[in-house]
Design a protein around this motif. Structure first.
Motif, PDB file in Angstrom:
ATOM      1  N   ASP A  65       0.820  -1.208   0.000  1.00 36.75           N
ATOM      2  CA  ASP A  65       0.000   0.000   0.000  1.00 36.75           C
ATOM      3  C   ASP A  65       0.860   1.268   0.000  1.00 36.75           C
ATOM      4  N   GLY A  66       1.147   1.766  -1.185  1.00 31.86           N
ATOM      5  CA  GLY A  66       1.764   3.071  -1.297  1.00 31.86           C
ATOM      6  C   GLY A  66       3.283   3.094  -1.396  1.00 31.86           C
ATOM      7  N   HIS A  67       3.788   4.288  -1.621  1.00 30.39           N
ATOM      8  CA  HIS A  67       5.205   4.553  -1.875  1.00 30.39           C
ATOM      9  C   HIS A  67       6.122   3.978  -0.813  1.00 30.39           C
ATOM     10  N   PRO A 101       0.908   4.368  -7.298  1.00 30.96           N
ATOM     11  CA  PRO A 101      -0.529   4.142  -7.059  1.00 30.96           C
ATOM     12  C   PRO A 101      -0.918   4.493  -5.623  1.00 30.96           C
ATOM     13  N   ASN A 102      -2.043   5.187  -5.478  1.00 33.20           N
ATOM     14  CA  ASN A 102      -2.433   5.712  -4.163  1.00 33.20           C
ATOM     15  C   ASN A 102      -3.565   4.929  -3.505  1.00 33.20           C
ATOM     16  N   ASN A 103      -3.973   3.817  -4.125  1.00 32.67           N
ATOM     17  CA  ASN A 103      -5.106   3.056  -3.603  1.00 32.67           C
ATOM     18  C   ASN A 103      -4.822   1.571  -3.841  1.00 32.67           C
ATOM     19  N   CYS A 104      -4.250   0.892  -2.832  1.00 32.83           N
ATOM     20  CA  CYS A 104      -3.759  -0.480  -3.012  1.00 32.83           C
ATOM     21  C   CYS A 104      -4.228  -1.389  -1.879  1.00 32.83           C
ATOM     22  N   TRP A 105      -4.430  -2.670  -2.204  1.00 33.69           N
ATOM     23  CA  TRP A 105      -4.800  -3.662  -1.195  1.00 33.69           C
ATOM     24  C   TRP A 105      -4.632  -5.053  -1.801  1.00 33.69           C
ATOM     25  N   SER A 138      -5.645  -8.490  -5.684  1.00 30.69           N
ATOM     26  CA  SER A 138      -4.463  -7.653  -5.416  1.00 30.69           C
ATOM     27  C   SER A 138      -4.471  -6.455  -6.354  1.00 30.69           C
ATOM     28  N   THR A 139      -4.620  -5.285  -5.795  1.00 29.12           N
ATOM     29  CA  THR A 139      -4.902  -4.074  -6.571  1.00 29.12           C
ATOM     30  C   THR A 139      -3.889  -2.980  -6.284  1.00 29.12           C
ATOM     31  N   SER A 168      -5.036  -3.645 -11.972  1.00 28.40           N
ATOM     32  CA  SER A 168      -6.372  -4.112 -11.597  1.00 28.40           C
ATOM     33  C   SER A 168      -6.286  -5.423 -10.840  1.00 28.40           C
ATOM     34  N   GLY A 169      -7.095  -5.553  -9.779  1.00 28.66           N
ATOM     35  CA  GLY A 169      -7.170  -6.814  -9.057  1.00 28.66           C
ATOM     36  C   GLY A 169      -7.744  -7.935  -9.889  1.00 28.66           C
TER      37      GLY A 169
END
Length: 469
Positions: free
Chosen positions: A270-272, A323-327, A379-380, A434-435
């Protein structure tokens, strides 16, 4: 007195019932009572093809040529135990697309037999060298091509072969071979036989590379390994290499067109800052990757690898364009897809090479990626768009800041697929975060049928064709 007479009669009736039961048998107790001989199928033929009888399983299998129409087969011979009869008589015409039950009866004794057909198939379905390098199989031409690194050599290589059930293969599975010249592998299965010519090519200068932190492809996580295996079997002159291989300079990349990094991490990245902490091996190789890119090499970055461009100067000096929106979920607890998962082709991008020849669903603007019964980690690594989060107020603002071109979006407009076009001598980069882009399901639900998941391979083929121009 009447009660005692009643009890006596009940005992007599029970005794008679037990005696009657012991004088007959069913499909469940013939072995115990040793009465199966009275209900034997002694021989049987379909279209004059002899059946193989297995008394232990009470099954009969008729072997047929590899290509044979089974819709209207004649029961040309049926020999039973003396005095026995069958529910299907000799001379009957049967559709053997499904197994049939023969009920053989002799007086009060009966036995069920299962009659089925088996085509004699002689095919090699998978071929690996040293359990690592997957061969590309052309079933029509009966050829198999395997690419191995030049350092492996062509002598003493050990093949692992998957082939048709009941068949034999020569030379044998697991027997070391000298592949300096093509080797013929003959598969024999009753009436069927086929010969495959196997050619192993040692690559000194790969055209495409799959990279990861693992020392070998076999050490990759299941998701990345599935993707890598596909590439080695479908992209000519391709190899796996570790990031340490890149740093050591053990590979000649002078003819390499594309480097693919497909990176899975259980729980997500999630993120940088998280990427910088977890991708240390890759970032230790960022100078080599940047040099490759700046010299015209293309990159294909999928899943959490989509963070890389910001670290190798693709988006200018702004590293915070990751990417600023990850999970993501864990592979062994992946989510069950109740139906197709998809994302949307961005407006005006339907003609982009990435989206050609896809398996279409109801909405041709959607890219369908999974099927019911598939398990996905979702996984996005995407970019949320909107003033509520800051950074990217709209799609135009995203493209202006990153220098990228949007190719696909999620249902809420998040950027899930994008491209940094080749320019000024630098290679092109295609990113899919894309997940829905998923290669590995740890299990499949009963009745699973693949339809839309084939689009993952189609999209990837399109990406390589586009980047290798």
């Amino acid at each position: 007195m009447i009660t005692k007479i009643y009890q006596f009669l009940c005992v007599c009736l029970v005794s008679c019932a037990i005696s009657a039961a012991l004088s007959s048998c069913s499909s469940d107790n013939t072995s115990d009572l040793q009465l199966s001989g009275d209900c034997m199928v002694e021989s049987i033929k379909l279209d004059d093809y002899e059946g193989t009888i297995d008394l232990a399983t009470r099954s009969i299998v008729v072997r047929l040529p590899e290509v044979y129409d089974t819709k209207a087969m004649k029961l040309t011979a049926l020999n039973l135990s003396a005095g026995a009869t069958c529910n299907i008589a000799q001379g009957a015409t049967l559709d053997m697309g499904a197994a049939k039950t023969l009920k053989v009866k002799n007086g009060d004794v009966y036995m069920d037999w299962t009659l089925s057909v088996l085509h004699d198939e002689a095919r090699i379905t998978q071929f690996y060298i040293n359990d690592i390098y997957q061969g590309a199989i052309d079933q029509a031409a009966k050829t198999i091509t395997v690419y191995v690194p030049g350092a492996v050599g062509l002598t003493g290589l050990v093949p692992t072969i998957t082939y048709s059930k009941n068949a034999t293969v020569t030379p044998g599975n697991g027997v070391a071979q000298d592949f300096t010249e093509p080797v013929a592998y003959k598969v024999t299965n009753n009436s069927a036989e086929a010969t495959y010519m196997v050619t192993v090519i040692a690559i000194g200068k790969p055209s495409a590379l799959f990279v990861g932190s693992a020392a070998t492809m076999n050490d990759l996580d299941p998701e990345a390994k599935a993707a890598c295996q596909w590439m080695l079997g479908n992209v000519a002159n391709s190899l796996y290499a570790s990031f340490s291989d890149l740093r050591a300079g053990t590979l000649d990349l002078s003819e390499c067109k594309v480097i693919w990094w497909h990176w899975h991490v259980d729980g997500g990245v999630d993120g940088h800052d998280v990427f910088a902490a977890k991708a240390t091996d890759a970032l230790e190789s960022k100078n080599e990757l940047r040099t490759f890119y700046e010299n015209g090499g293309a990159l294909f970055l999928t899943r959490y690898a989509t963070n890389l461009p910001s670290f190798i100067g693709v988006t200018g000096d702004d590293e915070w364009t990751t990417p600023n929106n990850c999970w993501g979920q864990n592979e062994d607890a992946a989510e069950l897809c109740g139906g197709p998962w998809s994302f949307r082709i961005f407006d005006g991008q339907n003609s982009h090479p990435l989206w050609q020849n896809l398996v279409q669903g109801d909405n041709q603007q959607e890219v369908y990626c999974t099927d019911a019964g598939y398990h996905i980690t979702n996984s996005t690594a995407q970019y949320h768009i909107g003033t509520d989060w800051g950074g990217y107020d709209n799609h135009a603002a995203w493209e202006q800041r990153t220098g990228g071109k949007i190719l696909g979006v999620g249902g809420d407009g998040a950027v899930v697929a994008w491209e940094y076009p080749a320019h000024d001598g630098r290679g092109g980069i295609v990113c899919i975060g894309s997940g829905c882009y998923d290669w590995y399901s740890y299990t499949f639900e009963p009745g699973y049928t693949e339809k839309f998941h084939k689009n993952i391979e189609i999209i990837t083929t399109n990406a390589f064709n586009h980047l290798m121009k």
